[in-house]
Scaffold this motif. Sequence first.
Motif, PDB file in Angstrom:
ATOM      1  N   HIS A   1      51.830  -3.080  14.120  1.00  0.00           N
ATOM      2  CA  HIS A   1      51.159  -1.900  14.422  1.00  0.00           C
ATOM      3  C   HIS A   1      49.789  -1.764  13.897  1.00  0.00           C
ATOM      4  O   HIS A   1      48.713  -1.447  14.689  1.00  0.00           O
ATOM      5  N   ARG A   2      49.606  -2.409  12.660  1.00  0.00           N
ATOM      6  CA  ARG A   2      48.109  -2.194  12.217  1.00  0.00           C
ATOM      7  C   ARG A   2      47.186  -3.357  12.837  1.00  0.00           C
ATOM      8  O   ARG A   2      45.980  -3.069  13.205  1.00  0.00           O
TER       9      ARG A   2
ATOM     10  N   SER B   1      42.931  -4.199  16.559  1.00  0.00           N
ATOM     11  CA  SER B   1      42.424  -4.695  17.725  1.00  0.00           C
ATOM     12  C   SER B   1      41.566  -3.454  18.992  1.00  0.00           C
ATOM     13  O   SER B   1      40.598  -3.711  19.298  1.00  0.00           O
ATOM     14  N   THR B   2      42.272  -2.361  18.658  1.00  0.00           N
ATOM     15  CA  THR B   2      41.686  -1.123  19.545  1.00  0.00           C
ATOM     16  C   THR B   2      40.388  -0.737  18.781  1.00  0.00           C
ATOM     17  O   THR B   2      39.421  -0.388  19.533  1.00  0.00           O
ATOM     18  N   LEU B   3      40.259  -0.791  17.598  1.00  0.00           N
ATOM     19  CA  LEU B   3      39.031  -0.554  16.727  1.00  0.00           C
ATOM     20  C   LEU B   3      37.886  -1.354  17.253  1.00  0.00           C
ATOM     21  O   LEU B   3      36.675  -1.223  17.227  1.00  0.00           O
ATOM     22  N   TRP B   4      38.248  -2.734  17.174  1.00  0.00           N
ATOM     23  CA  TRP B   4      37.126  -3.849  17.521  1.00  0.00           C
ATOM     24  C   TRP B   4      36.791  -3.979  18.874  1.00  0.00           C
ATOM     25  O   TRP B   4      35.657  -3.692  19.007  1.00  0.00           O
ATOM     26  N   VAL B   5      37.606  -3.549  19.785  1.00  0.00           N
ATOM     27  CA  VAL B   5      37.230  -3.327  21.339  1.00  0.00           C
ATOM     28  C   VAL B   5      36.211  -2.046  21.302  1.00  0.00           C
ATOM     29  O   VAL B   5      35.479  -2.206  22.405  1.00  0.00           O
ATOM     30  N   ALA B   6      36.449  -1.205  20.664  1.00  0.00           N
ATOM     31  CA  ALA B   6      35.837   0.145  20.692  1.00  0.00           C
ATOM     32  C   ALA B   6      34.477   0.187  20.046  1.00  0.00           C
ATOM     33  O   ALA B   6      33.853   1.225  20.115  1.00  0.00           O
ATOM     34  N   ARG B   7      34.400  -0.767  19.184  1.00  0.00           N
ATOM     35  CA  ARG B   7      33.299  -0.885  18.379  1.00  0.00           C
ATOM     36  C   ARG B   7      31.868  -0.657  18.923  1.00  0.00           C
ATOM     37  O   ARG B   7      31.653  -1.293  20.127  1.00  0.00           O
TER      38      ARG B   7
END
Length: 133
Positions: A112-113, A118-124
């Motif tokens: 989950h972490r 990964s979501t944060l990385w893509v949205a950076r």
Amino acid sequence: MQVMLKQVEPLSEGQLMSIYELQQAAKGTEDALSHAMDGLQQSLSDTVAAPDVAAAGGFMGHMSLAMNKISAMEDIVRQADGLRQQTLHKLQHMLTIRQAARCFVAISDYFHRLRALSTLWVARPRPEEGPAM
């Protein structure tokens, strides 16, 4: 395995030995799969970057060869997935019910972490791209 070991303590001496043996066996197989994948990636890169496509039987022959290498890479990924499943299955049988439950909760939390990261990385925010070299 390192993630879950901290969550399922205390482990008996027998459990520790069984888990260590499982880790060593899995590591050996992982290393072999990783080595095979590295070789295929290099071979695929060489195939795609080959300057003389005509010498390899034409463009279609060249692409067919590259597709075969990608298929072999896919097989390695399947083998790695199978290894993970087998390892978790064997691990489950080494642990008590409570330890196994804690193990799977720890693994679930870990993934989950990773998904959140990964979501944060893509949205950076990304800096403006400069000219290609």
